[in-house]
Design a protein around this motif. Structure first.
Motif, short mmCIF file in Angstrom:
data_model
loop_
_atom_site.label_atom_id
_atom_site.label_comp_id
_atom_site.label_asym_id
_atom_site.label_seq_id
_atom_site.Cartn_x
_atom_site.Cartn_y
_atom_site.Cartn_z
N VAL A 80 1.01 -1.20 -0.01
CA VAL A 80 0.18 -0.01 0.04
C VAL A 80 0.86 1.22 0.04
CG1 VAL A 80 -1.57 1.24 1.36
CG2 VAL A 80 -2.03 -1.01 0.97
N VAL A 81 1.98 1.46 0.82
CA VAL A 81 2.80 2.41 0.86
C VAL A 81 3.60 2.65 -0.41
CG1 VAL A 81 4.75 3.49 2.14
CG2 VAL A 81 2.91 2.32 3.69
N TYR A 82 4.18 1.62 -0.88
CA TYR A 82 4.83 1.49 -1.95
C TYR A 82 3.96 1.98 -3.32
CZ TYR A 82 8.20 0.22 -5.67
OH TYR A 82 9.32 0.48 -6.60
N SER A 83 2.84 1.46 -3.46
CA SER A 83 2.03 2.01 -4.40
C SER A 83 1.67 3.61 -4.20
CB SER A 83 0.56 1.14 -4.25
OG SER A 83 -0.27 1.77 -5.17
N ALA A 84 1.35 3.80 -2.94
CA ALA A 84 1.46 5.30 -2.75
C ALA A 84 2.38 6.50 -3.31
CB ALA A 84 0.94 5.59 -1.03
N ILE A 85 3.84 5.87 -3.13
CA ILE A 85 4.74 6.79 -3.28
C ILE A 85 5.31 6.45 -4.77
CG2 ILE A 85 5.45 6.68 -0.99
CD1 ILE A 85 7.89 5.02 -1.64
N THR A 86 4.52 5.68 -5.38
CA THR A 86 5.03 5.28 -6.96
C THR A 86 3.87 5.71 -7.78
OG1 THR A 86 4.36 3.00 -6.82
CG2 THR A 86 6.79 3.39 -6.29
N ALA A 94 -1.47 15.70 -3.80
CA ALA A 94 -2.67 16.50 -3.55
C ALA A 94 -3.35 16.37 -2.36
CB ALA A 94 -3.57 16.15 -4.77
N ARG A 95 -3.28 14.93 -1.85
CA ARG A 95 -3.94 14.66 -0.50
C ARG A 95 -3.15 15.73 0.56
NH1 ARG A 95 -6.82 10.72 0.62
NH2 ARG A 95 -5.99 9.40 -0.97
N TYR A 96 -2.12 15.90 0.55
CA TYR A 96 -1.23 16.55 1.60
C TYR A 96 -1.47 18.09 1.45
CZ TYR A 96 1.44 12.63 2.65
OH TYR A 96 1.58 11.05 3.12
N GLN A 97 -1.89 18.53 0.25
CA GLN A 97 -2.39 19.86 0.02
C GLN A 97 -3.76 20.11 0.54
OE1 GLN A 97 -0.81 22.69 -1.39
NE2 GLN A 97 1.26 21.63 -1.71
N ILE A 143 -1.69 4.03 11.14
CA ILE A 143 -2.03 5.16 10.34
C ILE A 143 -0.82 6.00 10.49
CG2 ILE A 143 -3.38 7.24 9.88
CD1 ILE A 143 -4.90 4.85 8.62
N GLY A 144 -0.42 6.48 11.64
CA GLY A 144 0.87 7.10 11.91
C GLY A 144 2.18 6.67 10.95
N TRP A 145 2.30 5.56 11.06
CA TRP A 145 3.33 4.81 10.39
C TRP A 145 3.08 4.97 8.79
CZ3 TRP A 145 3.74 0.53 6.85
CH2 TRP A 145 4.93 0.50 6.46
N LEU A 146 1.97 4.75 8.30
CA LEU A 146 1.58 4.87 6.98
C LEU A 146 1.80 6.17 6.52
CD1 LEU A 146 -1.80 2.47 6.83
CD2 LEU A 146 0.05 2.00 5.83
N ASP A 147 0.98 7.15 7.15
CA ASP A 147 1.19 8.63 6.72
C ASP A 147 2.64 9.18 6.71
OD1 ASP A 147 -1.40 9.01 6.15
OD2 ASP A 147 -1.90 9.72 8.04
N GLY A 148 3.39 8.62 8.16
CA GLY A 148 4.59 9.27 8.04
C GLY A 148 5.85 8.49 6.86
N SER A 149 5.62 7.26 6.62
CA SER A 149 6.52 6.86 5.65
C SER A 149 5.92 7.31 4.16
CB SER A 149 6.16 5.39 5.54
OG SER A 149 6.55 4.58 6.84
#
Length: 184
Positions: A80-86, A94-97, A143-149
């Motif tokens: 999930v995290v790898y997909s989010a960063i690739t 956009a989500r962070y904005q 969620i903290g780990w996911l978001d932070g990563s």
């Protein structure tokens, strides 16, 4: 794909590329390859355009939120995290904005939070199924780990060398072990 989804996707791309200041109806029309004025037909105001884009992100999250039937939890979370960063990089930027904008815009806060609540609820369900004795508390940690990563890999100092999928799976294993859950 319907016109609103197309406009939502284009708005997400504009926000990721240009930030909130770059989000205009004309910029979305251009990004979507639509005639001038098309976006304003579906979203008259800037707030309506922001809400349309947030709803589109939530729709896309719902499609991606289903864990695969095979494989361990750590493998799933690392993927999930790898997909989010690739391939999901644009949407995450956009989500962070949106997250920052929602702190200043009460009308956007409700739309943004509805997507976050969906993700948290699904995360708690997955953790409960994995045997968590405290799925809501463990969800906050995970969620903290996911978001932070994700943030570190996209916008933090980790963006110089984003983690590999294998590194993320190992990180997920460590977090799950810390929660007393098996992640294999």
């Amino acid at each position: 794909m319907d016109r609103k989804a197309s406009i939502g996707d284009a708005a997400i791309e504009v926000i990721a590329a240009e930030g909130m200041r770059g989000l205009t109806h004309r910029a979305v029309d251009r990004a979507a390859g639509l005639p001038a004025g098309s976006t304003s037909y579906y979203a008259r105001t800037r707030t309506a355009l922001l809400e349309l884009a947030v709803r589109r992100m939530v729709e896309l999250d719902e499609v991606e939120a289903e864990p695969p039937p095979h494989g361990g939890l750590a493998d799933f979370l690392g993927s999930v995290v790898y997909s989010a960063i690739t391939e999901g990089r644009t949407r995450m930027l956009a989500r962070y904005q949106f997250a920052l904008e929602a702190t200043r815009s009460p009308e956007l806060r409700a739309s943004y939070d509805s997507g976050g609540h969906l993700v948290r609820r699904r995360c708690a369900e997955v953790l409960a199924a994995a045997g968590s004795p405290a799925p809501e508390a463990h969800t906050r940690v995970l969620i903290g780990w996911l978001d932070g990563s994700i943030f570190d890999a996209l916008a933090g100092t980790g963006s110089r060398r984003p983690p590999s999928r294998d590194e993320l799976v190992e990180g997920a294993r460590a977090v799950l072990a810390g929660l007393g859950l098996s992640g294999a």
